[in-house]
Design a protein around this motif. Sequence first.
Motif, PDB file in Angstrom:
ATOM      1  N   ARG A   2      77.890  29.407 -33.703  1.00 36.39           N
ATOM      2  CA  ARG A   2      76.875  28.513 -34.235  1.00 36.39           C
ATOM      3  C   ARG A   2      75.687  29.326 -34.751  1.00 36.39           C
ATOM      4  NH1 ARG A   2      75.161  23.256 -34.173  1.00 36.39           N
ATOM      5  NH2 ARG A   2      72.940  22.877 -33.836  1.00 36.39           N
ATOM      6  N   SER A   3      75.444  29.251 -36.051  1.00 30.90           N
ATOM      7  CA  SER A   3      74.369  30.027 -36.678  1.00 30.90           C
ATOM      8  C   SER A   3      73.807  29.248 -37.861  1.00 30.90           C
ATOM      9  CB  SER A   3      74.900  31.383 -37.155  1.00 30.90           C
ATOM     10  OG  SER A   3      73.968  32.007 -38.021  1.00 30.90           O
ATOM     11  N   TRP A   4      72.547  28.868 -37.784  1.00 30.03           N
ATOM     12  CA  TRP A   4      71.911  28.141 -38.878  1.00 30.03           C
ATOM     13  C   TRP A   4      71.850  29.003 -40.140  1.00 30.03           C
ATOM     14  CZ3 TRP A   4      70.861  24.492 -41.889  1.00 30.03           C
ATOM     15  CH2 TRP A   4      69.757  24.487 -42.735  1.00 30.03           C
TER      16      TRP A   4
ATOM     17  N   VAL B 159      63.716  19.339 -33.773  1.00 27.87           N
ATOM     18  CA  VAL B 159      65.021  19.876 -34.156  1.00 27.87           C
ATOM     19  C   VAL B 159      64.957  21.397 -34.101  1.00 27.87           C
ATOM     20  CG1 VAL B 159      66.743  20.006 -35.998  1.00 27.87           C
ATOM     21  CG2 VAL B 159      65.434  17.892 -35.664  1.00 27.87           C
ATOM     22  N   GLU B 160      65.861  21.981 -33.340  1.00 25.61           N
ATOM     23  CA  GLU B 160      65.951  23.436 -33.250  1.00 25.61           C
ATOM     24  C   GLU B 160      67.143  23.916 -34.059  1.00 25.61           C
ATOM     25  OE1 GLU B 160      66.112  27.075 -29.943  1.00 25.61           O
ATOM     26  OE2 GLU B 160      66.638  25.017 -29.347  1.00 25.61           O
ATOM     27  N   LEU B 161      66.901  24.830 -34.985  1.00 29.40           N
ATOM     28  CA  LEU B 161      67.950  25.423 -35.805  1.00 29.40           C
ATOM     29  C   LEU B 161      68.122  26.870 -35.339  1.00 29.40           C
ATOM     30  CD1 LEU B 161      66.827  24.018 -39.282  1.00 29.40           C
ATOM     31  CD2 LEU B 161      68.469  23.026 -37.670  1.00 29.40           C
TER      32      LEU B 161
ATOM     33  N   ARG C 282      77.141  14.006 -38.306  1.00 27.15           N
ATOM     34  CA  ARG C 282      76.269  14.040 -37.127  1.00 27.15           C
ATOM     35  C   ARG C 282      75.946  15.456 -36.696  1.00 27.15           C
ATOM     36  NH1 ARG C 282      76.837   8.316 -34.441  1.00 27.15           N
ATOM     37  NH2 ARG C 282      77.607   7.250 -36.272  1.00 27.15           N
ATOM     38  N   SER C 283      75.233  16.138 -37.567  1.00 31.30           N
ATOM     39  CA  SER C 283      74.873  17.530 -37.324  1.00 31.30           C
ATOM     40  C   SER C 283      73.490  17.779 -37.896  1.00 31.30           C
ATOM     41  CB  SER C 283      75.899  18.462 -37.983  1.00 31.30           C
ATOM     42  OG  SER C 283      75.374  19.748 -38.188  1.00 31.30           O
ATOM     43  N   SER C 284      72.623  18.396 -37.108  1.00 29.97           N
ATOM     44  CA  SER C 284      71.300  18.740 -37.616  1.00 29.97           C
ATOM     45  C   SER C 284      71.395  19.820 -38.690  1.00 29.97           C
ATOM     46  CB  SER C 284      70.393  19.201 -36.477  1.00 29.97           C
ATOM     47  OG  SER C 284      70.968  20.311 -35.798  1.00 29.97           O
ATOM     48  N   PHE C 285      72.377  20.726 -38.557  1.00 31.97           N
ATOM     49  CA  PHE C 285      72.586  21.733 -39.602  1.00 31.97           C
ATOM     50  C   PHE C 285      72.941  21.056 -40.925  1.00 31.97           C
ATOM     51  CE2 PHE C 285      73.881  25.790 -37.016  1.00 31.97           C
ATOM     52  CZ  PHE C 285      72.681  25.727 -36.338  1.00 31.97           C
TER      53      PHE C 285
END
Length: 336
Positions: free
Chosen positions: A81-83, A290-292, A316-319
């Motif tokens: 997982r990497s923004w 929201v934390e990325l 359903r993903s903040s990314f």
Amino acid sequence: MTTAPPHLRALAALLLVLTSSATSHAAERYADRPETQQFIEEMQQRHGFDKDALTYIFRRAQYLPSVIKAISPPKDPVAVRSWERYRSRFVEPVRIKAGVAFWEKHQDTIRAASEKYGVPEEIIVGIIGVETIYGRNTGSYQTVSALATLAFDYPRRAPLFRGELEQLLLMAREQHRDPLDYQGSYAGALGLPQFLPSSVRNYAVDFDGNGQIDLLGSPADAIGSVARYMQMHGWESGAPVARRARIAPDATLSELLANDITPTFDAATLGSHGVQAAEGDGHIGKAALVELETPGRDSEFWLGYQNFYVITRYNRSSFYAMSVFQLGEAVKAARR
């Protein structure tokens, strides 16, 4: 005679099992399987479908191992997982350039959809860009086969995809099309906006007014349908999507982050935890923190408002939501 080491014998046995499983799937048609026959019975009783017609369709549906591979989660999702890496796939020169061209070509339609449904033009453009690069990559899987594979051979999410298979058959009947003709993503998503069949039936619109909904061949239908989807999920016209957050050195974030992306906290609550908007007018509406995250780097923190949450109803993903927001903004800036 040399005997193979135990670990090699175990590996060979595993490969034999996997090969036998794949062979059995290839040899057994979906129409012959009890769970498919039960599904056909339910479609006949619930919706009046012809049993023989559905049997014909499922005799031609194929098990697709590549669908199972594509939809299965990574073995270690936290590690990958990497923004920064995720963002680079979507907010990049090729998509931005394609987005400018798409916006210029369809600017009247995009403006009309924005005015009718209250959704900013850049959000409509951002979603279609993230989903399919403006129609360049809409998927090449036969939708019946993809959904049958997931409905009957992916127990983890079988109820969802049985529902989408049902919706596909209903949609095809309504559109007077052969269900075997649809093509899309490995998950059964269709057209420029990658709507699942249930979303096509519930939210898609005939925005070009030609009497039929075509999310693949009609950019106007795709544009109008995306805007209507956003409106129907609670888009607040004129309200912000997201703003960068300023985090105080003594901030306490655990309670805020535990809430994920639901916009729950007012400005006073955020402030009491050492969080505020980095700039802007201090919008009164509630927000989520929201934390990325990117491994090895400081996280980005944003305030996600109601409209950010609405984008996550699409995926359903903040990314995902932030990529839509930032791609739309980048295309808008490139048009100036």
